[in-house]
Design a protein around this motif. Structure first.
Motif, PDB file in Angstrom:
ATOM      1  N   THR A  44       0.856  -1.183   0.000  1.00  0.00           N
ATOM      2  CA  THR A  44       0.000   0.000   0.000  1.00  0.00           C
ATOM      3  C   THR A  44       0.889   1.228   0.000  1.00  0.00           C
ATOM      4  O   THR A  44       1.640   1.453   0.951  1.00  0.00           O
ATOM      5  CB  THR A  44      -0.914   0.016   1.242  1.00  0.00           C
ATOM      6  OG1 THR A  44      -1.715  -1.168   1.247  1.00  0.00           O
ATOM      7  CG2 THR A  44      -1.826   1.236   1.222  1.00  0.00           C
ATOM      8  N   PRO A  45       0.854   2.033  -1.060  1.00  0.00           N
ATOM      9  CA  PRO A  45       1.782   3.167  -1.150  1.00  0.00           C
ATOM     10  C   PRO A  45       1.462   4.259  -0.143  1.00  0.00           C
ATOM     11  O   PRO A  45       0.292   4.426   0.249  1.00  0.00           O
ATOM     12  CB  PRO A  45       1.585   3.664  -2.587  1.00  0.00           C
ATOM     13  CG  PRO A  45       0.215   3.223  -2.953  1.00  0.00           C
ATOM     14  CD  PRO A  45      -0.022   1.926  -2.237  1.00  0.00           C
ATOM     15  N   PRO A  46       2.459   5.013   0.286  1.00  0.00           N
ATOM     16  CA  PRO A  46       2.215   6.127   1.203  1.00  0.00           C
ATOM     17  C   PRO A  46       1.348   7.195   0.532  1.00  0.00           C
ATOM     18  O   PRO A  46       1.523   7.484  -0.650  1.00  0.00           O
ATOM     19  CB  PRO A  46       3.616   6.671   1.515  1.00  0.00           C
ATOM     20  CG  PRO A  46       4.584   5.748   0.883  1.00  0.00           C
ATOM     21  CD  PRO A  46       3.877   4.881  -0.071  1.00  0.00           C
ATOM     22  N   LEU A  47       0.432   7.765   1.298  1.00  0.00           N
ATOM     23  CA  LEU A  47      -0.457   8.813   0.797  1.00  0.00           C
ATOM     24  C   LEU A  47      -0.425   9.981   1.774  1.00  0.00           C
ATOM     25  O   LEU A  47      -0.681   9.804   2.974  1.00  0.00           O
ATOM     26  CB  LEU A  47      -1.881   8.276   0.656  1.00  0.00           C
ATOM     27  CG  LEU A  47      -2.947   9.259   0.166  1.00  0.00           C
ATOM     28  CD1 LEU A  47      -2.634   9.733  -1.248  1.00  0.00           C
ATOM     29  CD2 LEU A  47      -4.332   8.607   0.217  1.00  0.00           C
ATOM     30  N   LEU A  48      -0.097  11.148   1.278  1.00  0.00           N
ATOM     31  CA  LEU A  48      -0.002  12.326   2.142  1.00  0.00           C
ATOM     32  C   LEU A  48      -1.372  12.696   2.708  1.00  0.00           C
ATOM     33  O   LEU A  48      -2.391  12.576   2.031  1.00  0.00           O
ATOM     34  CB  LEU A  48       0.577  13.502   1.355  1.00  0.00           C
ATOM     35  CG  LEU A  48       1.966  13.314   0.737  1.00  0.00           C
ATOM     36  CD1 LEU A  48       2.450  14.612   0.113  1.00  0.00           C
ATOM     37  CD2 LEU A  48       2.971  12.820   1.767  1.00  0.00           C
ATOM     38  N   ASN A  49      -1.376  13.120   3.965  1.00  0.00           N
ATOM     39  CA  ASN A  49      -2.586  13.570   4.657  1.00  0.00           C
ATOM     40  C   ASN A  49      -3.640  12.476   4.769  1.00  0.00           C
ATOM     41  O   ASN A  49      -4.843  12.748   4.748  1.00  0.00           O
ATOM     42  CB  ASN A  49      -3.181  14.798   3.954  1.00  0.00           C
ATOM     43  CG  ASN A  49      -2.216  15.957   3.909  1.00  0.00           C
ATOM     44  OD1 ASN A  49      -1.552  16.263   4.901  1.00  0.00           O
ATOM     45  ND2 ASN A  49      -2.108  16.599   2.755  1.00  0.00           N
ATOM     46  N   ALA A  50      -3.188  11.249   4.902  1.00  0.00           N
ATOM     47  CA  ALA A  50      -4.097  10.118   5.096  1.00  0.00           C
ATOM     48  C   ALA A  50      -3.492   9.184   6.130  1.00  0.00           C
ATOM     49  O   ALA A  50      -2.312   9.290   6.482  1.00  0.00           O
ATOM     50  CB  ALA A  50      -4.335   9.383   3.785  1.00  0.00           C
ATOM     51  N   ALA A  51      -4.308   8.257   6.619  1.00  0.00           N
ATOM     52  CA  ALA A  51      -3.879   7.283   7.620  1.00  0.00           C
ATOM     53  C   ALA A  51      -4.392   5.908   7.204  1.00  0.00           C
ATOM     54  O   ALA A  51      -5.219   5.788   6.288  1.00  0.00           O
ATOM     55  CB  ALA A  51      -4.421   7.667   8.993  1.00  0.00           C
ATOM     56  N   GLY A  55      -9.408  -5.779  -9.853  1.00  0.00           N
ATOM     57  CA  GLY A  55      -8.390  -5.653  -8.814  1.00  0.00           C
ATOM     58  C   GLY A  55      -7.548  -4.401  -8.897  1.00  0.00           C
ATOM     59  O   GLY A  55      -6.505  -4.309  -8.232  1.00  0.00           O
ATOM     60  N   ASP A  56      -7.969  -3.427  -9.682  1.00  0.00           N
ATOM     61  CA  ASP A  56      -7.215  -2.174  -9.797  1.00  0.00           C
ATOM     62  C   ASP A  56      -7.481  -1.321  -8.556  1.00  0.00           C
ATOM     63  O   ASP A  56      -8.144  -0.282  -8.600  1.00  0.00           O
ATOM     64  CB  ASP A  56      -7.623  -1.429 -11.062  1.00  0.00           C
ATOM     65  CG  ASP A  56      -6.719  -0.224 -11.351  1.00  0.00           C
ATOM     66  OD1 ASP A  56      -5.796   0.025 -10.560  1.00  0.00           O
ATOM     67  OD2 ASP A  56      -6.953   0.459 -12.370  1.00  0.00           O
ATOM     68  N   VAL A  57      -6.963  -1.798  -7.438  1.00  0.00           N
ATOM     69  CA  VAL A  57      -7.192  -1.161  -6.138  1.00  0.00           C
ATOM     70  C   VAL A  57      -5.841  -0.721  -5.570  1.00  0.00           C
ATOM     71  O   VAL A  57      -4.903  -1.522  -5.462  1.00  0.00           O
ATOM     72  CB  VAL A  57      -7.890  -2.119  -5.162  1.00  0.00           C
ATOM     73  CG1 VAL A  57      -7.986  -1.495  -3.773  1.00  0.00           C
ATOM     74  CG2 VAL A  57      -9.283  -2.476  -5.689  1.00  0.00           C
ATOM     75  N   ILE A  58      -5.755   0.525  -5.195  1.00  0.00           N
ATOM     76  CA  ILE A  58      -4.507   1.084  -4.666  1.00  0.00           C
ATOM     77  C   ILE A  58      -4.358   0.783  -3.185  1.00  0.00           C
ATOM     78  O   ILE A  58      -3.258   0.514  -2.700  1.00  0.00           O
ATOM     79  CB  ILE A  58      -4.472   2.600  -4.930  1.00  0.00           C
ATOM     80  CG1 ILE A  58      -4.520   2.857  -6.441  1.00  0.00           C
ATOM     81  CG2 ILE A  58      -3.234   3.235  -4.308  1.00  0.00           C
ATOM     82  CD1 ILE A  58      -4.820   4.290  -6.809  1.00  0.00           C
TER      83      ILE A  58
END
Length: 373
Positions: free
Chosen positions: A281-288, A307-310
């Motif tokens: 799961t890639p890092p996402l700014l301003n999210a948890a 399955g195109d789910v990030i």
């Protein structure tokens, strides 16, 4: 343009972070005498090659096209390794590359003499058969691996062709994994090292990560260099551009399912394939992580692949169409792996300078999609 003004989807390479990484790598090279090369398979962007060449000794390639790109755009040393070379390409490979590393005794015997006669440095990839990771898809020492010659198959009659040995066994790891693998290498192949001019320790070294043990790495390199009187090479890819890139996307729609799904104009399948291959799961700014903040969403691409789910993330406020999301650490294994499945546009590529200004490096369109099919 400023970061927040860029059209999406787009990749942004932060030159300041890139240069910070390069300075760390250059420091290791200066203190140990090793040579560090950019592994183009992980990060390949000619726009920043003039910057990279100020810090690194050259490039490594996994095939003819990467070798040509490294020679034309970076200069310095060009090394190449492929699990299998085609005879029709060898003349051009020999022209372009300084080091040519083979994956089998048969190809070494077939092409090694030609490379040696042309004055090239010839190597053989070996498999120390020592796994230090849990990702089988990225483990060259996994059972049944086709990568590298095992000691049981090593052909001493070909030693006269060899200038060096190459191993690549790591993936996003610290120096402890390298040190353990080097011990396995020496146990199996150590008797041949005094006959070599160089030893290439491959990539997968996360040298520019905050918790990486650089002194331990340097001690390992220095010992090998002095004990066997050879040149040590490292060829990191991720460490060069670690945390130096972003993928900016826009929310297109919110779809109800077992949880709310935000459809983005960026795709895991097309724009960040390692999310599905690794998976991670890639890092996402301003999210948890999911459930940590009041509003949780599954983020997905706009392709027809189910399955195109990030990944699943939570936010302090609800998402809405038009919102921008910024994924970090998106310079590595993104631009080199992306694709136009479903006719998805490739993201623009921008370079961000130390003042925060972004300039367009490359824009893709329909012609790029059509040319690939």
């Amino acid at each position: 343009m400023r970061f927040s003004e860029l059209p999406t989807p787009c990749y942004v390479i932060n030159e300041t972070q890139l240069e910070q990484n390069l300075a760390i790598l250059q420091g290791v090279a200066r203190r140990t005498g090793c040579k560090i090369l950019l592994a183009q398979k992980a990060f390949c962007c000619p726009a920043v090659y003039p910057l990279i060449r100020q810090y690194l000794a050259g490039t490594t390639a996994s095939g003819l096209y990467e070798a040509r790109l490294g020679r034309e755009e970076m200069g310095g040393e060009v090394h190449i390794f492929s699990p299998g070379y085609q005879a029709k390409d060898m003349a051009e490979i020999i022209r372009l590359a300084d080091h040519i590393v083979f994956n089998s005794n048969r190809q070494l015997a077939e092409f090694g003499p030609i490379a040696k006669a042309a004055g090239k440095s010839v190597g053989l990839r070996v498999n120390p058969e020592y796994s230090t990771q849990n990702h089988a898809i990225y483990d060259p020492c996994a059972p049944g691996s086709r990568l590298g010659v095992r000691i049981a198959d090593f052909n001493e009659s070909l030693l006269h062709l060899l200038d060096g040995l190459h191993m690549h066994t790591l993936c996003e790891q610290n120096s402890d994994a390298l040190i353990a693998t080097v011990a396995a290498l020496e146990e199996k192949f150590g008797k041949y090292l005094p006959q070599m001019r160089w030893l290439n320790l491959g990539g997968g070294h996360h040298i520019t990560r905050a918790d990486y043990d650089i002194p331990a790495l340097e001690q390992c390199i220095t010992r090998l260099s002095r004990q066997y009187k050879l040149q040590v090479y490292l060829e990191p890819g991720e460490a060069v551009a670690l945390n130096a890139g972003y993928l900016q996307a826009t929310v297109l729609d919110i779809v109800p399912a077992d949880m709310l799904v935000a459809i983005l104009d960026a795709s895991a399948a097309c724009h960040m394939p390692d999310v599905l291959e690794m998976p991670y799961t890639p890092p996402l700014l301003n999210a948890a992580p999911s459930g940590k903040l009041p509003h949780t969403y599954r983020l997905a691409g706009a392709t027809c692949l189910a399955g195109d789910v990030i990944g699943e993330y939570s936010f302090a406020s609800p998402l809405a169409p038009g919102d921008r999301l910024i994924f970090s650490d998106m310079a590595i294994y993104t631009m080199v792996k992306n694709n136009t499945f479903n006719g998805m546009p490739l993201p623009d590529i921008y370079l961000q300078n130390k003042n925060g200004d972004c300039r367009l490096y490359k824009r893709f369109g329909y012609a790029d999609f059509k040319s690939r099919i």
